[in-house]
Structures are given as structure tokens and as C-alpha cells.
Design an enzyme around this catalytic site. Structure first.
Site, PDB file in Angstrom:
ATOM      1  N   ARG A   1       0.681  -1.312  -0.043  1.00 14.70           N
ATOM      2  CA  ARG A   1      -0.027  -0.182   0.114  1.00 14.70           C
ATOM      3  C   ARG A   1       0.896   1.280  -0.008  1.00 14.70           C
ATOM      4  O   ARG A   1       1.744   1.141   0.750  1.00 14.70           O
ATOM      5  CB  ARG A   1      -1.002  -0.149   1.218  1.00 14.70           C
ATOM      6  CG  ARG A   1      -1.925  -1.066   1.312  1.00 14.70           C
ATOM      7  CD  ARG A   1      -3.010  -1.175   2.321  1.00 14.70           C
ATOM      8  NE  ARG A   1      -3.903  -2.291   2.304  1.00 14.70           N
ATOM      9  CZ  ARG A   1      -5.047  -1.945   1.923  1.00 14.70           C
ATOM     10  NH1 ARG A   1      -5.717  -0.988   1.705  1.00 14.70           N
ATOM     11  NH2 ARG A   1      -5.961  -2.883   1.790  1.00 14.70           N
TER      12      ARG A   1
ATOM     13  N   GLU B   1       1.091   4.008   1.416  1.00  9.05           N
ATOM     14  CA  GLU B   1       0.618   4.783   2.426  1.00  9.05           C
ATOM     15  C   GLU B   1       1.322   6.055   2.562  1.00  9.05           C
ATOM     16  O   GLU B   1       2.600   6.007   2.373  1.00  9.05           O
ATOM     17  CB  GLU B   1       0.570   4.133   3.785  1.00  9.05           C
ATOM     18  CG  GLU B   1      -0.312   2.931   3.925  1.00  9.05           C
ATOM     19  CD  GLU B   1      -1.646   3.080   4.558  1.00  9.05           C
ATOM     20  OE1 GLU B   1      -1.903   4.455   4.589  1.00  9.05           O
ATOM     21  OE2 GLU B   1      -2.325   2.316   5.006  1.00  9.05           O
TER      22      GLU B   1
ATOM     23  N   ARG C   1       2.906   3.044  13.364  1.00  6.10           N
ATOM     24  CA  ARG C   1       1.962   1.814  13.021  1.00  6.10           C
ATOM     25  C   ARG C   1       1.742   1.454  11.584  1.00  6.10           C
ATOM     26  O   ARG C   1       0.792   0.542  11.141  1.00  6.10           O
ATOM     27  CB  ARG C   1       0.515   1.961  13.876  1.00  6.10           C
ATOM     28  CG  ARG C   1      -0.429   3.025  13.531  1.00  6.10           C
ATOM     29  CD  ARG C   1      -1.349   3.006  14.619  1.00  6.10           C
ATOM     30  NE  ARG C   1      -2.388   4.124  14.095  1.00  6.10           N
ATOM     31  CZ  ARG C   1      -3.617   3.918  14.749  1.00  6.10           C
ATOM     32  NH1 ARG C   1      -3.861   3.036  15.741  1.00  6.10           N
ATOM     33  NH2 ARG C   1      -4.588   4.738  14.542  1.00  6.10           N
ATOM     34  N   HIS C   2       2.291   2.227  10.502  1.00  8.36           N
ATOM     35  CA  HIS C   2       1.848   2.239   9.061  1.00  8.36           C
ATOM     36  C   HIS C   2       3.135   1.577   8.543  1.00  8.36           C
ATOM     37  O   HIS C   2       4.237   1.947   8.698  1.00  8.36           O
ATOM     38  CB  HIS C   2       1.474   3.491   8.607  1.00  8.36           C
ATOM     39  CG  HIS C   2       0.104   3.756   8.930  1.00  8.36           C
ATOM     40  ND1 HIS C   2      -0.083   4.709   9.869  1.00  8.36           N
ATOM     41  CD2 HIS C   2      -1.185   3.549   8.336  1.00  8.36           C
ATOM     42  CE1 HIS C   2      -1.367   4.886  10.150  1.00  8.36           C
ATOM     43  NE2 HIS C   2      -2.148   4.158   9.038  1.00  8.36           N
TER      44      HIS C   2
ATOM     45  N   GLU D   1      -6.797  -0.467  15.063  1.00  8.53           N
ATOM     46  CA  GLU D   1      -7.312  -1.662  14.226  1.00  8.53           C
ATOM     47  C   GLU D   1      -6.392  -2.618  13.896  1.00  8.53           C
ATOM     48  O   GLU D   1      -5.377  -2.570  13.378  1.00  8.53           O
ATOM     49  CB  GLU D   1      -7.803  -0.768  12.769  1.00  8.53           C
ATOM     50  CG  GLU D   1      -8.552  -1.761  12.089  1.00  8.53           C
ATOM     51  CD  GLU D   1      -9.125  -1.141  10.523  1.00  8.53           C
ATOM     52  OE1 GLU D   1      -9.112  -1.752   9.484  1.00  8.53           O
ATOM     53  OE2 GLU D   1      -9.205   0.039  10.591  1.00  8.53           O
TER      54      GLU D   1
ATOM     55  N   SER E   1     -10.218  -6.122   9.524  1.00  3.88           N
ATOM     56  CA  SER E   1     -11.269  -5.570   8.787  1.00  3.88           C
ATOM     57  C   SER E   1     -11.837  -6.644   8.136  1.00  3.88           C
ATOM     58  O   SER E   1     -11.195  -7.495   7.288  1.00  3.88           O
ATOM     59  CB  SER E   1     -10.591  -4.442   7.735  1.00  3.88           C
ATOM     60  OG  SER E   1     -11.878  -3.763   7.101  1.00  3.88           O
TER      61      SER E   1
ATOM     62  N   ARG F   1       0.715  -6.000  13.109  1.00  9.89           N
ATOM     63  CA  ARG F   1      -0.175  -5.357  13.922  1.00  9.89           C
ATOM     64  C   ARG F   1      -0.641  -6.220  15.276  1.00  9.89           C
ATOM     65  O   ARG F   1      -0.735  -6.116  16.216  1.00  9.89           O
ATOM     66  CB  ARG F   1      -1.248  -4.617  13.406  1.00  9.89           C
ATOM     67  CG  ARG F   1      -1.081  -3.459  12.616  1.00  9.89           C
ATOM     68  CD  ARG F   1      -2.274  -2.463  12.338  1.00  9.89           C
ATOM     69  NE  ARG F   1      -1.807  -1.326  11.647  1.00  9.89           N
ATOM     70  CZ  ARG F   1      -2.831  -0.120  11.625  1.00  9.89           C
ATOM     71  NH1 ARG F   1      -4.093  -0.389  11.887  1.00  9.89           N
ATOM     72  NH2 ARG F   1      -2.377   0.917  10.997  1.00  9.89           N
TER      73      ARG F   1
END
Length: 433
Positions: free
Chosen positions: A211, A213, A219-220, A356, A359, A407
């Protein structure tokens, strides 16, 4: 080295050859010690200078720290030694000398900043604490795979080079593929859905996702590990049951098989979640966040949950919890809406507890409604024809989810930065090593 003995298995009375790294040298004058470290631990090698060959003593006591060495000799009991035994050497060989100046201290006596550690990851993982994290990570993945098999799932591997993005948008990494534009896959979502329509029905995958991002936070990541599940003939409630089972299995596996690693990291009270994860609706979640008074502005229907809100709610709940019944407009096109309340989706997130982690949701399995979902989010259904056309050939109701692997480890061990759980992180600044 077929005759190699690990340091942990060396017993008094044995004649052994151990091989590993020169961890430390202690020179006490007439006697000196070389500490040799391998994957299983450390062992002391004793040199009595007056009673041994000078060359042997010199080789064993003047070797640079972190050099690779091989020591052959007799194992003797010595209660004062760190492991209760020591080797009296007959020979010492320096297999691969290390530079005397190291970029970081693998013994951990001198701290190093995270960027320095990531630049020298091989050396960093010679530290017990860093190594312990990745041994725990391996157990998390092993336990997850076992839980998936208990759920009757088949492991699959899907493409990471794709013609279209899973969700479109700006988070795509474009690449050139034999003169054509292609992308690194954001998720195995579309492919795993196709597999539930096959004879496999219930599948899982553990693999990389990509991704683009823009976030550069603790946390990414731009390359992450996704733990995916998808099953035919289940709804979102049953998908949450399966999700809870896999997450709990990961904790149970670590508790049962990683006692030494947890001890190394200082986790004396590692807890396995033993109660069912609460399931809060999106509406309940924003009401509880607003009630904490932690946000400057009250959340309203349709808002995503901000980081501060997630933390406030996590503190309020005190553990893992699901957020369900999200507004349809903020969930992806493939998430199914409720038949009687189309403004609500069957999408859910699992929080752990202030971030999170998962998902998921029930998927739209009806062709016409799926195409409408594409168009509503500004996507061209024809660009996804390989995916949508299969929904014309009998696609069963299905649901699934994805866990961020890093995570999961990060929240399990309360790590301050997600990069601690990645061997070689990829973010906006880091492309090497």
C-alpha cells in the site's frame, strides 16, 4: 559441520565441537573466558594460560567480538559458569573474523537507535530481545495456520502483481509489466472471493500486501503481512467467530510455546484473552467515544474513527472488541449491505484494543448489486471483469476478513513501533536493506 553440538545440549563428560559467535571475552589475568553464543544460548570456554598452549590461548582470547568461531574440547561441570558447565578447549578456530568496530552492540550493553538497528538487522537479531520477537512472530503464524486448518480451510497463494487495484485510489504502487501498467496488490481480497466460489469454498492466505500509504507513523507500513480468511456459506457474525478463534489461537500458541522468549522480553504476566470479544455497533462506538470527552470535536454519523477515538474507546472497553454495522458509504464496494437497512453494511473491524487489527464483513455475492457498488464508488466494473464475471456463474454467500500480521504481533507484545515486528521494513524512507 555434522559433528557440531549446540551450546544448550553440551553435557558434563562430553567431548564436543560448538560453533557460534564470540559473544564476550573476560580476561582475569591467569585465567580467561570466551563466551560462545549460538541460537540455543551461550557457553563458557575456559583458558588457563599457564597450562595451555600459548597459540591456543591467543586465538581464543584475542578474537574480535562477533567473529564466528569453532571450539572443540571437553565439557566440565562448573557451578560458577553462567550455564553450569564450561568447555576446556583442545582447539579454537576462527572461521570468519569480524571487524573490531561494530555498528551496534549485539550484547545489548550499549543501546542503539531503531534506524541504526534496522540498517544492521543481521547484527540486531543477534540480540536476544530482537530474536525473541521474531521467534514469537513465527509462532503466531504457525498457530494461525493450525487454527485455519481446524476451521477446515485450504491454504492458497494469490498473485501480488495485478492489472487492477483491489480498492483503487492513491494507495496503489504502479509497476511496468512487459510494457503494460500493472500494480502491486493491495490485498488478496478479490482472488480469495473467487476461490470461495470454487470447489475449495473456505480458504486462507498469509502473504505480503503493498500500500502506498502516505502515513509515516509507528503503526503504518508500505509492505505488510496480511493474514486472510474467506469462507462460503457464512455470514459476518460467523466470520467474527472465526476471527476470534484465530486471534485467540495465536495468543495461546505464544503462551504455550514461547515462555523463554516472553521471559527475555520481560512479559511476566502475558495474558491470553479468555472472554468473548464485545461487539459494539458503529453507532454505539461513536457514542462511547464522545462520552469519554477525549476528542475536541464530537463524532457524527459517517465519520471514521480517529486514532484518539480508538485509543479512548480501547481504554474504556479494556481489551479486544469488534465494531460492527458500519455506514455503507465508508466501507468498500465488496461489503454487503443489510437487506432491510441498506445504509448499514455488514462490515466489521476488530480493535486490539486501541488500534485496528482486522477488517472484514459479509461480501456482496449478487452480480447486479456488486456492479452497482463499483459504480457508486467511481470504479469501472469492466476493469474488474475477471472478478465480476464469476459472480454470474453461481457465487455463494460468503464472508471473511484480514488481520495485519505485524499489528497482531505489535499489539500482542505492546511494541512501540511496528517496525520492531518486521525484519526489513518498507516505508516512505526505507527501501534498503
Amino acid at each position: 559441520m555434522n559433528d557440531r553440538t549446540t551450546t544448550a545440549s553440551a553435557e558434563p563428560g562430553d567431548d564436543v565441537t560448538v560453533a557460534g559467535w564470540a559473544h564476550e571475552i573476560r580476561d582475569l589475568g591467569g585465567i580467561a573466558f570466551l563466551i560462545v553464543r549460538d541460537k540455543t544460548g551461550k557457553i563458557q570456554v575456559k583458558f588457563e594460560k599457564d597450562a595451555m598452549d600459548d597459540e591456543l590461548v591467543e586465538t581464543g582470547t584475542e578474537v574480535a567480538r562477533e567473529s564466528v568461531v569453532s571450539v572443540t574440547g571437553a565439557v566440565e561441570e562448573e557451578e560458577r559458569a553462567p550455564t553450569g558447565v564450561e568447555i576446556v578447549p583442545d582447539s579454537v578456530e576462527v572461521i570468519a573474523p569480524a571487524d573490531p568496530e561494530l555498528p551496534l552492540d549485539p550484547s545489548g550493553k550499549v543501546d542503539a537507535e531503531l534506524p541504526t538497528r534496522l540498517d544492521n538487522r543481521t547484527l540486531d537479531l543477534r540480540r536476544e530481545e530482537a530474536k525473541a520477537i521474531f521467534e514469537i512472530r513465527a509462532e503466531v503464524l504457525r498457530s494461525a495456520r493450525e487454527a485455519f486448518r481446524e476451521l477446515g480451510s485450504t491454504e492458497i497463494t494469490t498473485p501480488k502483481i495485478v492489472a487492477t487495484g483491489t480498492e483503487g485510489g492513491t494507495e496503489l504502487f504502479p509497476i511496468t509489466y512487459f510494457g503494460q501498467e500493472a500494480f502491486m496488490n493491495q490485498s488478496p481480497q478479490l482472488f480469495k472471493q473467487l476461490m470461495v466460489g470454487s470447489g475449495l469454498e473456505r480458504v486462507f492466505e498469509i502473504g505480503p500486501i503493498f500500500r502506498a500509504e502516505e502515513h509515516n507513523t509507528p503503526r503504518h507500513l508500505n509492505e505488510a503481512t496480511s493474514i486472510d480468511f474467506e469462507s462460503a456459506f457464512i455470514d459476518h457474525e460467523e466470520a467474527m467467530d472465526a476471527c476470534e478463534q484465530v486471534v485467540r489461537a495465536a495468543y495461546e500458541g505464544v503462551a504455550a510455546n514461547c515462555a523463554d522468549q516472553l521471559d527475555t522480553l520481560g512479559y511476566d504476566d502475558f495474558e491470553v484473552p479468555d472472554e468473548a470479544f464485545p461487539r459494539l455497533t458503529y453507532e454505539e462506538a461513536i457514542e462511547r467515544i464522545n462520552a469519554t470527552g477525549e476528542l475536541d470535536t464530537q463524532l457524527v454519523w459517517g465519520d471514521d474513527l480517529p486514532t484518539e477515538g480508538e485509543k479512548a474507546l480501547g481504554t474504556d472497553v479494556g481489551g479486544h472488541y469488534f465494531v460492527t454495522d458500519w455506514p455503507s458509504e465508508i466501507k468498500p464496494f465488496y461489503i454487503k449491505d443489510y437487506d432491510d437497512e441498506t445504509e448499514l453494511s455488514t462490515g466489521f473491524d476488530l480493535m486490539a484494543p486501541n488500534m485496528e487489527l482486522v477488517s472484514g464483513g459479509q461480501r456482496e455475492h449478487r452480480y447486479d448489486q456488486l456492479v452497482e457498488g463499483f459504480e457508486a464508488q467511481g470504479l469501472d466494473p469492466e476493469a474488474f471483469d475477471y472478478y465480476t464475471k464469476m459472480f454470474r456463474y453461481g457465487m455463494p454467500p460468503h464472508a471473511g476478513w484480514a488481520i495485519g500480521g505485524e499489528r497482531l504481533v505489535m499489539t500482542m507484545l505492546d511494541l512501540p513501533n511496528i517496525r520492531e515486528a518486521v525484519l526489513f521494513p518498507r516505508d516512505r524512507q526505507r527501501l534498503s536493506p
